[in-house]
Design a protein around this motif. Structure first.
Motif, PDB file in Angstrom:
ATOM      1  N   GLU A   1      -7.439   0.483   7.219  1.00 31.39           N
ATOM      2  CA  GLU A   1      -8.146  -0.080   6.067  1.00 31.39           C
ATOM      3  C   GLU A   1      -7.160  -0.453   4.970  1.00 31.39           C
ATOM      4  O   GLU A   1      -7.285  -1.510   4.334  1.00 31.39           O
ATOM      5  N   ARG A   2      -6.168   0.405   4.755  1.00 27.69           N
ATOM      6  CA  ARG A   2      -5.136   0.100   3.753  1.00 27.69           C
ATOM      7  C   ARG A   2      -4.324  -1.114   4.161  1.00 27.69           C
ATOM      8  O   ARG A   2      -3.982  -1.965   3.332  1.00 27.69           O
TER       9      ARG A   2
ATOM     10  N   ALA B   1      -5.765  10.001  10.816  1.00 28.77           N
ATOM     11  CA  ALA B   1      -5.346   9.336   9.576  1.00 28.77           C
ATOM     12  C   ALA B   1      -5.223   7.834   9.746  1.00 28.77           C
ATOM     13  O   ALA B   1      -5.218   7.090   8.768  1.00 28.77           O
ATOM     14  N   ASN B   2      -5.134   7.371  10.989  1.00 28.12           N
ATOM     15  CA  ASN B   2      -4.941   5.941  11.221  1.00 28.12           C
ATOM     16  C   ASN B   2      -6.170   5.111  10.878  1.00 28.12           C
ATOM     17  O   ASN B   2      -6.056   3.911  10.624  1.00 28.12           O
ATOM     18  N   GLU B   3      -7.342   5.712  10.875  1.00 30.28           N
ATOM     19  CA  GLU B   3      -8.537   4.954  10.502  1.00 30.28           C
ATOM     20  C   GLU B   3      -8.431   4.498   9.051  1.00 30.28           C
ATOM     21  O   GLU B   3      -8.772   3.353   8.721  1.00 30.28           O
ATOM     22  N   GLN B   4      -7.927   5.390   8.195  1.00 29.08           N
ATOM     23  CA  GLN B   4      -7.758   5.023   6.788  1.00 29.08           C
ATOM     24  C   GLN B   4      -6.555   4.110   6.607  1.00 29.08           C
ATOM     25  O   GLN B   4      -6.562   3.202   5.778  1.00 29.08           O
ATOM     26  N   ARG B   5      -5.513   4.300   7.447  1.00 29.48           N
ATOM     27  CA  ARG B   5      -4.326   3.444   7.358  1.00 29.48           C
ATOM     28  C   ARG B   5      -4.666   1.997   7.700  1.00 29.48           C
ATOM     29  O   ARG B   5      -4.121   1.075   7.088  1.00 29.48           O
TER      30      ARG B   5
ATOM     31  N   TYR C   1      -7.469   1.479  16.707  1.00 28.93           N
ATOM     32  CA  TYR C   1      -8.117   0.780  15.600  1.00 28.93           C
ATOM     33  C   TYR C   1      -7.455  -0.582  15.478  1.00 28.93           C
ATOM     34  O   TYR C   1      -6.225  -0.680  15.434  1.00 28.93           O
TER      35      TYR C   1
ATOM     36  N   GLN D   1       0.815  -1.211   0.000  1.00 30.93           N
ATOM     37  CA  GLN D   1       0.000   0.000   0.000  1.00 30.93           C
ATOM     38  C   GLN D   1       0.855   1.270   0.000  1.00 30.93           C
ATOM     39  O   GLN D   1       0.353   2.368   0.248  1.00 30.93           O
TER      40      GLN D   1
END
Length: 248
Positions: free
Chosen positions: A222-223, A216-220, A97, A57
């Motif tokens: 998911e990645r 930003a960790n919520e999207q990280r 998360y 990613q």
């Protein structure tokens, strides 16, 4: 020819400066042999899985190794993007998360070979006045601490097993591979003194956890989950397990 190179140099520098930079995140980690650790090849299977899933990613890792309780605290406070691996607890979801599972630990009770220990439930162990050596910050099997059994906290698994061998505690709940690795590689003088009770207490999955202090960790996460799926689909996930995780 030299003049032509000098003319091209500003263009090359512009391309380099404008090239997309890989995102870098810093994770805290303890030493949890043979799953992850500073002295292991590729820093162990768990870290290599995380590293390669993130690499798919476009994310690079930096790892700092700390005692587990401090690594957990610093990650929770947002001083690191997250923690390499943690077990699930409802309480921790307020701060982290959770990723999809990396793989599971087999949790057992280690004991001295010379001791005969029989029990039907954890209350039996408490009534027998067994002393439990536990690592500070670790989640324990449900009902074990609640049974009222006496616990003595230490900083590392190695310290807990050493106390068991020296008769300062009577039982140590630990991952089976972790205990066997430590006895073979870190404390062979105690290897013949200790064994484990069967059946295992539980199969407990490990997870990558990222701090909720950084939105930003919520999207990280998911990645990462997407990268983990890609890693498994490619067969590389199983290759990492087979090559870096010892089979006892």
């Amino acid at each position: 020819m030299v003049v032509r190179l000098f003319k091209l140099l500003p263009l090359l520098l512009l391309l380099i400066n404008n090239a997309p930079q890989a995102e870098v995140i810093r994770l805290a980690s303890s030493n949890y042999y043979p799953h992850y650790g500073e002295q292991l090849a590729e820093q162990g299977a768990a870290i290599e899985i995380i590293r390669q899933a993130f690499a798919l990613q476009g994310v690079q890792l930096e790892i700092d190794f700390l005692p587990f309780a401090r690594a957990l605290y610093e990650s929770q406070q947002g001083n690191y993007s997250g923690l390499v691996a943690a077990w699930y607890s409802e309480q921790r979801t307020a701060h982290f998360y959770y990723s999809q599972p990396l793989y599971a630990n087999q949790i057992v009770l280690f004991k001295r070979k010379t001791d005969t220990i029989r029990y039907q439930n954890f209350q039996d162990l408490a009534r027998q006045q067994q002393r439990l050596g536990v690592v500070q910050g670790y989640m324990q099997p449900m009902g074990l601490i609640e049974s009222g059994i006496k616990t003595i906290q230490v900083a590392t698994d190695e310290q807990a097993l050493a106390m068991l061998a020296l008769q300062r505690v009577d039982l140590v709940p630990a991952d089976l591979l972790n205990g066997l690795y430590l006895l073979e590689h870190k404390m062979p003088q105690h290897q013949q003194q200790l064994e484990w009770l069967t059946p295992a207490l539980e199969q407990r999955p490990m997870y990558l956890v990222l701090s909720k202090k950084d939105p930003a960790n919520e999207q990280r996460i998911e990645r990462f989950n997407l990268g983990l799926q890609q890693l498994k689909a490619s067969g590389q996930y199983q290759q990492i397990i087979d090559s870096l995780l010892p089979q006892y």
